[in-house]
Motif scaffolding. Structure first.
Motif, mmCIF file in Angstrom:
data_model
loop_
_atom_site.group_PDB
_atom_site.id
_atom_site.type_symbol
_atom_site.label_atom_id
_atom_site.label_comp_id
_atom_site.label_asym_id
_atom_site.label_seq_id
_atom_site.Cartn_x
_atom_site.Cartn_y
_atom_site.Cartn_z
ATOM 1 N N TYR A 72 0.679 -1.003 -0.074
ATOM 2 C CA TYR A 72 -0.051 0.095 -0.037
ATOM 3 C C TYR A 72 0.944 1.253 -0.046
ATOM 4 C CZ TYR A 72 -3.779 -3.295 1.122
ATOM 5 O OH TYR A 72 -4.481 -4.433 0.860
ATOM 6 N N ALA A 73 2.078 1.159 -0.176
ATOM 7 C CA ALA A 73 3.003 2.233 -0.187
ATOM 8 C C ALA A 73 2.638 3.281 -1.386
ATOM 9 C CB ALA A 73 4.429 1.845 -0.497
ATOM 10 N N GLY A 74 2.446 4.675 -0.998
ATOM 11 C CA GLY A 74 2.175 5.554 -1.849
ATOM 12 C C GLY A 74 0.582 5.967 -2.236
ATOM 13 N N LYS A 75 -0.089 4.878 -1.538
ATOM 14 C CA LYS A 75 -1.572 5.205 -1.338
ATOM 15 C C LYS A 75 -2.086 5.641 -0.229
ATOM 16 C CE LYS A 75 -2.023 0.935 -4.557
ATOM 17 N NZ LYS A 75 -2.634 -0.416 -4.368
ATOM 18 N N TYR A 76 -1.197 5.526 1.026
ATOM 19 C CA TYR A 76 -1.595 5.925 2.228
ATOM 20 C C TYR A 76 -0.201 6.147 2.963
ATOM 21 C CZ TYR A 76 -6.149 3.545 1.284
ATOM 22 O OH TYR A 76 -7.295 3.069 0.777
ATOM 23 N N THR A 77 -0.287 6.950 3.964
ATOM 24 C CA THR A 77 0.913 7.138 4.748
ATOM 25 C C THR A 77 1.316 5.978 5.366
ATOM 26 O OG1 THR A 77 -0.229 7.788 6.855
ATOM 27 C CG2 THR A 77 -0.049 9.691 5.178
ATOM 28 N N LYS A 78 2.570 5.976 5.846
ATOM 29 C CA LYS A 78 3.145 4.718 6.546
ATOM 30 C C LYS A 78 2.534 4.508 7.736
ATOM 31 C CE LYS A 78 7.463 3.132 7.895
ATOM 32 N NZ LYS A 78 9.114 3.344 8.323
ATOM 33 N N ASN A 79 2.133 5.620 8.621
ATOM 34 C CA ASN A 79 1.397 5.463 9.876
ATOM 35 C C ASN A 79 0.196 4.861 9.825
ATOM 36 O OD1 ASN A 79 3.510 5.904 11.552
ATOM 37 N ND2 ASN A 79 3.276 7.972 11.781
ATOM 38 N N ILE A 80 -0.651 5.247 8.667
ATOM 39 C CA ILE A 80 -2.304 4.899 8.537
ATOM 40 C C ILE A 80 -1.982 3.320 8.123
ATOM 41 C CG2 ILE A 80 -3.996 4.879 6.990
ATOM 42 C CD1 ILE A 80 -4.171 7.068 9.218
ATOM 43 N N ILE A 81 -0.889 2.864 7.316
ATOM 44 C CA ILE A 81 -0.948 1.609 6.970
ATOM 45 C C ILE A 81 -0.462 0.734 8.318
ATOM 46 C CG2 ILE A 81 0.512 -0.333 5.693
ATOM 47 C CD1 ILE A 81 0.899 2.087 3.691
#
Length: 721
Positions: A280-289
């Protein structure tokens, strides 16, 4: 009008109390000045911008004790300005934090600073309890999304009855058998921190129920004060996990999650987290993932426990992991205990010192000499991680050490019973669930290995809970691992002996937990505690009879308080010379107790013999057996106590005429003498003939006055009486 102050006054347990705002710290977003009795606390709250990099709620809590609040100046000769918080202040900061943190929305990421400053201290009104309640009020008036009040109360127990206690508590005294700080909203608990003197589980629960009742007047006062304001809460940026991401990740990890939660290996967890980060990189922030990954795993873990009645490692709900215990691992230390429970392992080392090694604690409540201390260390390798070693302990380390210290305090002898300073150092070698309770168990083993006469062994266990989303179902877990702690709702630590609880601490992730959770958790914890005690007693069922040969030996004696100055001498000259001549270290207490430390018992006895001479007070008319230490033309000097001699004048040797003293006594001869007189200088007159006559009237006979050539009554080099 300069100040727009609003004041609300009320009464708690017969003491006048108040909340006010508008007068102090007016640039803070929220500032509450709270009083109870003559204790005064200022609590300020300020919120900042959201921190998108944070994967937790970035709230910082500071509890600041000012010495001026009690009219004190620091006892340090070199630093008068207050600098670092005391351990007690850090522990109280943690209690305030744990009382409030779980009541914030899980998607809130704004920075928040809460500062409680003690401005005036009255020992009859506990500033911690006032600070918890004032902090709740300050948050209610702030922009932060904190909307329901939380109260803190202290419950004590005397004669088996719990009651609300607002006085400063001295945890070293068992007069109050319970020191129980609880927080909540009068229905649910958000924080528990307790020290007990072997209180039964039934009494612990009774105290908790009383605590809920004692919260009610505080909650009511908070509500009435806040009702005086038109409080408007700000909209905040939510960091909630998007529903579409959750649904996608749940499907994406479906097969992996099933295998993971039945093994719950840390490395596997990291692999899975890296997998979703890449997906999911680039679609959501790292912390949200990461937050979404946590949410997916959390729901799966809860489902496994609540619906399938299984745990991640296959254990029964009340089952402890495999145990291993050992003592004497380190040959040159004074005592050591190694305790292993699953992957959690703690090695505790005991060091015994003399009374000069006591720690001087100086805080707002006064100075205190501490002869028993417990410290906790956990370096990065204990988590299987790389990282720099931090030489200053963090708040977690201070808190864990204090919890283990509190758990063992009721069984550790005081310095009168065991005249040593006791330092325990728990080196946590591996962490995977409740290292603080492992250090408690390891400390029990180490203390017994060191020959410290503890009254009873103590063990501890950490309990967890998972609750349903509806809140109508829960499952209690014995001996939680990290994964169960992280994805569960509670870390509830209970320590005690076979006969009762000595310490409790609860960290809570839910908005609050009902009393029913704790009723079951405490009963389940007792079963586990007794099982661990069985294991401890198989290794060592009682303290060793003697301390280690490498530990200092100690002897004690008591001298009259009036003789302390004489023993110490001008500028410490006498005691220093005595220590050097006997190869000992000598400490004198204000009550006349003298502690003598040495690695050699013979040296201790030699020092004790000389000290007994200082404390010796001859009784007129009493007969003593003494040794002739010198023969003079005019009489003989007889030592009736170590370094204490008196003169038997020729006139007091016999009813007959004494031509030559040597005809009657010789050096080294043992004789019986009676004390007939002591003069103002402390010189002692002795009589041999009075012993034979059985008569204390010895002033007849030779009426010669004491002559200057008698050289006094005590020979050179001996203490003069």
């Amino acid at each position: 009008m300069l100040f727009d102050e609003k004041l609300f006054e009320f009464e708690i347990e017969g003491q006048k109390a108040s909340f006010s705002t508008g007068k102090l710290a007016r640039r803070s977003q929220s500032a509450v000045f709270a009083r109870m009795g003559e204790t005064a606390v200022l609590v300020t709250v300020d919120t900042g911008a959201p921190n998108p990099e944070a994967d937790f709620f970035p709230m910082s809590v500071e509890y600041i004790e000012k010495l001026y609040a009690a009219g004190k100046i620091s006892s340090s000769r070199f630093v008068k300005r207050e600098r670092f918080p005391s351990n007690e202040a850090i522990l109280k900061s943690r209690m305030i934090d744990r009382s409030l943190r779980s009541r914030f929305p899980s998607d809130y990421r704004n920075t928040l600073s809460l500062t409680a400053t003690i401005l005036s201290y009255d020992e009859n009104a506990d500033p911690l309890i006032l600070a918890i309640n004032a902090a709740s009020v300050a948050l209610l008036l702030s922009k932060a999304p904190f909307t329901e009040p939380v109260s803190g109360v202290r419950i004590s127990m005397k004669d088996g009855k719990p009651y609300a206690n607002y006085k400063y508590m001295d945890e070293t005294s068992p007069e109050e058998t319970m020191n129980y700080v609880v927080s909540g909203d009068s229905k649910l608990f958000t924080m528990i921190d307790a020290g007990c003197y072997e209180v039964t589980e039934e009494k612990v629960i009774e105290g908790m129920k009383e605590g809920l009742e004692y919260m009610k007047p505080w909650i009511e006062a908070q509500k009435k004060f806040v009702a005086m304001f038109d409080v408007k809460k700000e909209e905040y940026q939510s960091f909630a996990v998007p529903e579409e991401l959750y649904n996608q990740m749940k499907v994406f990890l479906e097969n992996d999650i099933k295998s993971f939660i039945t093994g719950a290996d840390k490395e596997v967890e990291k692999e899975l987290q890296d997998k979703v980060l890449a997906e999911y990189a680039g679609k959501y922030t790292k912390n949200i993932i990461k937050d979404c990954f946590t949410k997916v795993v959390k729901k799966a873990v809860r489902k496994l426990m609540l619906e399938d009645k299984k745990r991640v490692d296959g254990r029964a709900m009340d089952e402890i992991r495999e145990l291993s215990m050992e003592v004497g691992l380190l040959p040159r230390v004074h005592g050591s205990g190694l305790f292993t429970r699953g992957q959690t392992q703690a090695l505790t080392i005991v060091t015994l010192g003399n009374t000069k090694d006591q720690q001087l604690a100086d805080d707002m409540t006064g100075e205190e000499l501490r002869s028993y201390m417990h410290f906790y260390n956990a370096l990065p390798f204990s988590l299987g991680e790389s990282g720099n070693v931090k030489w200053m302990p963090g708040r977690r380390e201070i808190g864990h050490g204090a919890l283990a210290e509190k758990a063992l305090r009721p069984v550790v002898p005081n310095i009168k019973e065991f005249p040593y300073t006791i330092l325990l150092m728990s080196e946590v070698l591996s962490q995977n669930g409740s290292s603080s309770m492992a250090s408690t168990c390891g400390s029990t083993l180490a203390l017994m290995d060191a020959g410290v006469p503890i009254r009873k062994p103590v063990s501890g266990i950490a309990m967890g809970v998972v609750t349903s989303e509806e809140g109508n179902d829960f499952q209690i877990l014995t001996d939680i691992k990290d994964v169960e702690d992280f994805y569960g709702d509670m870390d509830f630590k209970v320590a005690g002996t076979r006969d009762g609880v000595t310490a409790i601490q609860m960290d809570n992730k839910a908005a609050g937990l009902p009393i029913e959770v704790f009723e079951q958790a405490i009963a389940q914890a007792k079963k586990a505690r007794l099982e661990i005690l069985d294991g401890i007693e198989k290794v060592l069922d009682k303290p060793r009879e003697t301390v280690s040969k490498y530990a200092p030996k100690v002897g004690t004696t008591v001298i009259p308080v009036s003789k302390i100055g004489e023993l110490i001498g001008p500028g410490g000259k006498n005691i220093r010379e005595l220590s050097e001549s006997t190869h000992t270290e000598i400490n004198v207490e204000e009550d006349g107790t003298v502690y003598i430390f040495s690695n050699n018992q013979e040296d201790i006895e030699a020092a004790k013999a000389q000290i007994s001479g200082v404390s010796f007070v001859p009784e007129i008319g009493k007969i003593y057996k003494g040794t002739v230490v010198a023969v003079m033309p005019y009489g003989a000097f007889v030592e009736i106590a170590p370094n204490v001699s008196g003169l038997v004048h020729v006139s007091e040797m016999s009813d007959t005429f004494v031509k030559d003293v040597n005809d009657f006594v010789s050096e080294g001869q043992e004789v019986e003498v009676k004390v007939v007189e002591t003069d103002r200088d402390g010189k002692i007159k002795l009589s041999m003939k009075a012993v034979k006559e059985g008569n204390g009237d010895t002033n007849k006979g030779n009426d010669r006055e004491d002559r200057g050539d008698d050289k006094g009554f005590v020979r050179k080099g001996r203490r003069e009486f």
